[in-house]
Design an enzyme around this catalytic site. Structure first.
Site, mmCIF file in Angstrom:
data_model
loop_
_atom_site.group_PDB
_atom_site.id
_atom_site.type_symbol
_atom_site.label_atom_id
_atom_site.label_comp_id
_atom_site.label_asym_id
_atom_site.label_seq_id
_atom_site.Cartn_x
_atom_site.Cartn_y
_atom_site.Cartn_z
ATOM 1 C CB VAL A 92 42.241 34.479 44.188
ATOM 2 C CG1 VAL A 92 41.937 33.060 43.432
ATOM 3 C CG2 VAL A 92 43.347 34.444 44.969
ATOM 4 C CB CYS A 93 40.716 36.308 38.732
ATOM 5 S SG CYS A 93 40.699 38.032 38.773
ATOM 6 C CG LEU A 94 38.536 29.886 40.792
ATOM 7 C CD1 LEU A 94 39.120 29.234 39.725
ATOM 8 C CD2 LEU A 94 38.728 29.366 42.227
#
Length: 274
Positions: A92-94
């Site tokens: 998850v890219c955040l």
């Protein structure tokens, strides 16, 4: 399991209280008293997005350094990448997780940032109305004729991937969420299929609002023949899964030939012989 400090455990229990009090109606979490370093969250795709009515599952791990370091989040992708920020491997890219670029205030701030902010950010910033512009370097195209056209095409493809994810989740519901998955899709099946039918007839993906499909201008309609064919195939698969779990009034969304065969198959053998 590795031993953790009392302050670590206390902070996580405080997070539980915040979640219990402030979680939106469209996000659910399950915690484990025997493994307080873990929790599982499910986010319902919001209206107006290509993710509407879908279920998206995430596992959260609180490392030993929490909250001085952010939690680790894994997405249950089913092998499908339906968003620039959600990888098929589960990454998850955040910014809030320090797994994506961002300014200081967008990144994890010890003592300030919370797991509630993480799940709400995933829903609002990742599973949004125009995920195409989440791609690195594409944000500046927002509002341009070419950019908006590409965004619509991306939403078409994303909705098909969302349908595939629905089928995956129904067939392999995460542990302890089996009843939740069945209940959710039994209650949402009709809305999902009504929207899918409208999209196959040319309505813009994401125009489902409050159980109905809003009219859109002719120029905004999705007319790709490939999109309609692909969607029809996956919707047929989804309808069968809905019927299998007990969702009502789904047979009418099957192709006519399929429905006729089903009805013939229900007749006594003598009645089908000429």
């Amino acid at each position: 399991m590795k031993l953790h400090s009392k302050s670590w455990a206390k902070r996580i229990q405080e997070e539980w209280k915040v979640l219990e009090k402030d979680l939106p109606d469209s996000i659910f979490v399950r915690v484990y008293e025997s493994r307080i370093d873990l929790l599982r969250a499910v986010i319902i795709g919001a209206e107006g997005t290509p993710y509407h009515d879908g279920l998206f599952f995430f596992d959260v791990f609180f490392p030993n350094g929490y909250p001085n370091v952010p939690p680790e989040v894994h997405y249950h992708s089913g092998g499908v990448r339906l968003n620039p920020n959600l990888y098929s491997c589960g990454k998850v890219c955040l910014s809030l997780l320090n797994t994506w670029a961002g300014n200081k205030n967008e990144k994890w701030l010890p003592g300030v940032s919370t797991i509630l902010q993480v799940v709400v950010s995933i829903q609002g910033l990742i599973l949004n109305t125009k995920p195409y512009f989440n791609e690195p370097g594409y944000a500046h195209l927002s509002g341009s004729t070419d950019g908006e056209m590409r965004s619509l095409q991306y939403n078409d493809e994303t909705f098909i991937l969302s349908i595939r994810t629905m089928v995956y989740v129904i067939r392999r519901p995460p542990k302890n969420f089996e009843d939740f998955v069945i209940g959710h899709f039994c209650s949402r099946a009709h809305d999902i299929l009504v929207a899918s039918k409208a999209y196959m007839e040319g309505a813009q993906v994401g125009c489902l609002v409050k159980g109905g499909v809003q009219d859109v201008d002719q120029g905004d309609k999705s007319c790709s023949k490939q999109f309609k064919m692909s969607l029809a195939a996956y919707v047929d698969m989804l309808v069968r899964e809905f019927i299998r779990i007990g969702a009502k009034d789904c047979e009418k969304f099957l192709p006519p030939s399929t429905t006729v065969k089903k009805k013939l198959g229900e007749l006594p053998l003598a009645a089908t012989v000429s």
